[in-house]
Each structure stands twice: as structure tokens, then as C-alpha cells.
Design a protein around this motif. Structure first.
Motif, PDB file in Angstrom:
ATOM      1  N   VAL A 314       4.802   0.872  -8.926  1.00 46.75           N
ATOM      2  CA  VAL A 314       5.631   1.162  -7.755  1.00 46.75           C
ATOM      3  C   VAL A 314       5.096   0.326  -6.597  1.00 46.75           C
ATOM      4  O   VAL A 314       3.918   0.447  -6.226  1.00 46.75           O
ATOM      5  N   VAL A 319       0.975   2.620 -12.021  1.00 42.41           N
ATOM      6  CA  VAL A 319       1.002   4.084 -12.130  1.00 42.41           C
ATOM      7  C   VAL A 319       0.776   4.449 -13.590  1.00 42.41           C
ATOM      8  O   VAL A 319       1.364   3.854 -14.487  1.00 42.41           O
ATOM      9  N   MET A 325       2.466   8.571  -9.852  1.00 38.95           N
ATOM     10  CA  MET A 325       3.758   7.997  -9.499  1.00 38.95           C
ATOM     11  C   MET A 325       4.348   8.702  -8.282  1.00 38.95           C
ATOM     12  O   MET A 325       4.875   8.053  -7.359  1.00 38.95           O
ATOM     13  N   ARG A 328       2.556   7.538  -5.197  1.00 38.21           N
ATOM     14  CA  ARG A 328       3.013   6.230  -4.735  1.00 38.21           C
ATOM     15  C   ARG A 328       4.357   6.320  -4.031  1.00 38.21           C
ATOM     16  O   ARG A 328       4.601   5.634  -3.023  1.00 38.21           O
ATOM     17  N   ILE A 340      10.258  -1.337  -8.301  1.00 38.34           N
ATOM     18  CA  ILE A 340       9.789  -0.672  -9.521  1.00 38.34           C
ATOM     19  C   ILE A 340       9.709  -1.690 -10.643  1.00 38.34           C
ATOM     20  O   ILE A 340      10.690  -2.377 -10.946  1.00 38.34           O
ATOM     21  N   TYR A 342       9.211  -1.975 -14.645  1.00 33.85           N
ATOM     22  CA  TYR A 342       9.323  -1.068 -15.787  1.00 33.85           C
ATOM     23  C   TYR A 342       9.572  -1.843 -17.068  1.00 33.85           C
ATOM     24  O   TYR A 342       9.885  -3.041 -17.057  1.00 33.85           O
TER      25      TYR A 342
END
Length: 462
Positions: A314, A319, A325, A328, A340, A342
Motif C-alpha cells: 500500500v 503489507v 494493511m 497502512r 495498491i 497486488y
């Protein structure tokens, strides 16, 4: 012997001389250079660290409360108000008297006194408190031109940095202990109600240090001392501090007029990616948060993330657990658009996700039954993400929920957070309909409710 001492001192100063060349050596020129003490730093920082004395009134519950046989006979036994006193520390953060401390020190206090190291005393009020983060922001009454500590961005803190912990352990008076930052990104390890992300230090922290300052060698605040990990009740060299980045968000919201901390809503549930999950996902090393379920209104869902994706970072910060998470996201703050990173089907992606409060969709349509109702004082609301967040219920929960049972509903066994399913066999779909269903069922009423994962039946006569 003298040559040996001089040579040792000269060698020591190789690392201390700011402009010395690699080949240059010199003898220390002052007592300060020889002693290398923290005295100047302590003199600078301690005026901004305060002692806090808080008093709260609590209601004690009778052991016979609710008992059908002994409840009336012993209703005077217990149930009397009791005064609790707490002792802790705090840190002044502005010249107009904004102070940060722990929620467990000042939360629900009716009388708060703040004492400076000079002996000056101020009354204080809580502007904003949050039990989950164990932080509270106070305002000193009539304060001005106060000494204060500057906040350093805790994301720049590194393991191994020298730190000082300042507070009032055991009520003996202001005390300073030294140590290093021994760990970062500690989540789920602190005691009490605090959850989230902590700075770990080996600087001794003892009862009464709660709410005190953890400062760096420049005298800047990097954390607020909150708890220790101990078996004996004393410091074992593992203490935890709430990072200054989160404290900054609390101060910002307190100055904006909030009385409770508003966190961004993720609208998802997740789990840490362990070694087994990492191997199956092809990550190589464990890390990240696997999305196990996601709400349709989640800002992550609207940004394209779904079940099975792994949130890795993040705003550039990795995280590894759900509390980390949420931390953050909280540091980013409401209204911020977070970057973000991912993993989706083995491919690393990035998305921009807006940090929003839990939405009121559908509307909660809150009602409180009046004195003419079958259960007067019963407060109800329609489930939505905002209500689920407030009551700490599953995000997918639906129906009509009890937000406050009131006196009469509490007597028959209903509690805050119970979801009403049926009344006399008829489905409860709307808060406004509950009173009509109760009247229709009277004088023999049967309520089916959901508490956690268990269904229960409540029967009573009006």
C-alpha cells in the motif's frame, strides 16, 4: 599507561570527528566528547513529556443480576458506582496544548489532570479516543506557549537506531531509559485492546510509561509507548510503541472535530500468505494478504481486485498481515487515493484505490421504540457496511440489528449486535416493522435472533 589511554581515546574519536580525514586522529577536546551522554537530548525532550492522572467511575454488576429467584432479593448487593484511578504519561505535540496518550490511560475518564515536569498542572479533556488503536488526543485547558515534540515520519525509522523512552513508570516520577529499535512491522503482538502495527524497542518500558514518548537521537517523536511483552509484569526488553505516522492522523482528525477515529474501509477479509500459500501462488517468498472475501461496495472491488488476489503493498509499503494493511490505510487517511500493488493470476499489477469510510448502503433507517412499545427503548438499524463496522459484525451480515437493547429487551436476553430474524414466525425485514410485529404477537412473543453463528429463541410474556 598514559600513552595507552590517549591512544584509545584518539582511536575512539576517529568516528566522532565530523570533518576528520581517514588518516587524521585527535584527542577529545571537551568533557562532552569524552562522556558522550544523552544529557542535552534529555533536557530538550523531557519538558514535553507529561504525567497524567485520570479518574473514571464504573458501575459494578451484582452477581445476582438477572437471576429470577435472587435478583430482587439481592438487588442492593453490588451494582454501586466505583471510582478507578489510572496513572500514565503523555506527550505534548503543539504549543497550544495538544497531547497524545493511550486510550487505556484516559478513555472514559471523568477527571483528567496533566502535570508537567516543572510541576505545573492543567485540567484536560479528551478530543478524540480510539480503543482499538489505544490512542487518545487531549487538549490542555488554558494552555499556551507549551514545549512540544516534533513528529518524525515513522516510516523512515530503521532497526538499530538509538532511542530513548520517557515516561512515569510506577508513579516514581519522570524517568528516561535508553535502547534501540529492535523490530518493525510488529502486528498482533501487543497486549490489551490495541491491534495493528508497532515499533519494537528494548528500551525498558514499565507500568506508568504508557502514553510516554519514544524519541530518536534528534529529539523527535517516533512512537507512543503502549505495552510490553512480559511474564513477570516487569520489562523484559520487549516493548511496543504506536508509530508517529498514525499519531499524526489522530491529531489531524481531532483538530477537524472528530470525537472518534475514522478508518478507511477495506470491505474485504483476508489472511497472511504463509509458506504453503506462497508456493501454491508462485510468489517465491511468503508475503502479502490473500483476499478471501470482498464486498460488492468495496473500493478494492471497484478498482478491479477480487477473491484470490494478493495485496502486496500500500503506497509502496509492503503489507504481510490484515492489521498491517489496515494500519497502512489508516496512515494514508480518508480521501487519499492509495497505490495498491497486488498479484492477480501470477501477474503483478497496480491499482489506485480511494480510501473511503464504510458506506451507508442501504440506509440504516435507525429507530428507537417509544414508551408505548412492547419493548420500550429498543434501538434497531438495518445492516449495512457502516453498521457492521460499528458493531464489529461480519461485513456480509444482513437484516435488522439491535444497536441498543434498552432496559426491557436486555432483561429478556437481547444484546447489542443481535440480528433479529423472525418475530412470531414472521420475517423481520425493516426496523420500522418491528414494533408492529411485537404488538401483533403479544401477549406471548417469540423472537428468533442470530448472535455470531448461533441462532437462539427468546420467548416472553408482555
Amino acid at each position: 599507561m598514559l600513552r595507552t589511554v590517549v591512544a584509545a581515546l584518539a582511536a575512539l574519536t576517529l568516528c566522532l570527528a565530523p570533518s576528520a580525514s581517514p588518516a587524521e586522529t585527535r584527542v577529545p577536546e571537551s568533557q562532552a566528547e569524552i562522556s558522550l551522554s544523552f544529557v542535552p537530548l534529555v533536557k530538550q525532550a523531557t519538558p514535553a513529556v507529561v504525567n497524567i492522572y485520570a479518574r473514571r467511575t464504573v458501575e459494578t454488576r451484582s452477581p445476582f443480576a438477572g437471576d429470577p429467584l435472587f435478583g430482587n432479593l439481592f438487588r442492593e448487593f453490588g451494582g454501586r458506582p466505583r471510582v478507578q484511578n489510572s496513572l500514565g504519561s503523555g506527550v505534548i505535540l503543539s504549543d497550544d496544548g495538544i497531547v497524545v496518550s493511550n486510550y487505556h490511560v484516559v478513555g472514559q475518564a471523568t477527571d483528567i489532570r496533566v502535570v508537567l515536569n516543572t510541576g505545573e498542572e492543567y485540567a484536560a479533556t479528551v478530543l478524540l479516543g480510539d480503543e482499538e488503536s489505544d490512542l487518545a488526543i487531549l487538549k490542555l485547558e488554558g494552555a499556551g506557549d507549551m514545549p512540544y515534540l516534533a513528529l518524525r515520519d515513522s516510516d523512515t525509522v530503521e532497526v538499530g537506531e538509538l532511542v530513548l523512552a520517557i515516561g512515569n513508570p510506577f508513579g516514581v516520577g519522570q524517568t528516561v531509559t535508553s535502547g534501540i529499535v529492535s523490530g518493525l512491522a510488529r502486528s498482533g503482538t501487543a497486549t490489551g485492546n490495541a491491534r495493528g502495527y508497532f515499533i519494537q524497542t528494548d528500551a525498558p518500558i514499565n507500568p506508568g510509561n504508557s502514553g510516554g514518548a519514544l524519541i530518536d537521537v534528534n529529539g523527535d517523536l517516533i512512537g507512543v509507548n503502549t505495552s510490553i511483552l512480559t511474564r513477570s509484569g516487569g520489562s523484559n526488553g520487549i516493548g511496543f510503541a504506536i508509530p508517529s505516522a498514525l499519531v499524526a492522523q489522530f491529531v489531524e482528525q481531532a483538530r477537524a472535530g472528530n470525537d472518534g477515529f475514522a478508518r478507511p474501509w477495506a470491505g474485504m477479509t483476508g489472511q497472511p500468505v504463509d509458506a504453503d500459500l506462497s508456493e501454491s501462488l508462485g510468489l517465491g517468498l511468503p508475503g502479502g494478504v490473500l483476499i478471501a472475501a470482498i464486498h460488492a461496495e468495496s473500493p478494492f472491488a471497484k478498482a478491479g481486485l477480487g477473491v484470490g488476489d494478493v495485496v502486496l503493498a500500500v503506497d509502496g509499503q509492503p503489507v504481510n498481515t490484515p492489521p498491517e494493511m489496515i494500519y497502512r490505510m489508516s496512515v494514508a487517511g480518508l480521501g487519499h487515493v492509495a497505490r495498491i500493488r497486488y498479484l492477480h493470476d501470477g501477474e503483478r499489477r497496480e491499482a489506485e484505490v480511494e480510501m473511503i469510510a464504510a458506506p451507508e448502503t442501504p440506509p440504516r433507517d435507525a429507530v428507537t421504540l417509544d414508551d408505548r412499545a412492547v419493548l420500550p427503548g429498543l434501538s434497531l438499524a438495518r445492516m449495512n457496511p457502516a453498521v457492521a463496522t460499528e458493531l464489529d459484525l461480519p461485513m456480509a451480515a444482513e437484516g435488522v440489528v439491535v444497536t441498543d437493547p434498552g432496559l426491557y429487551a436486555a432483561r429478556i436476553g437481547l444484546r447489542r449486535g443481535d440480528i433479529l430474524l423472525t418475530i412470531d414466525g414472521r420475517a423481520v425485514t425493516d426496523p420500522d416493522r418491528v414494533d408492529r410485529l411485537l404488538r401483533r404477537a403479544a401477549p406471548r412473543v417469540e423472537i428468533e435472533a442470530l448472535r455470531g453463528n448461533r441462532r437462539s429463541i427468546v420467548r416472553f410474556r408482555t
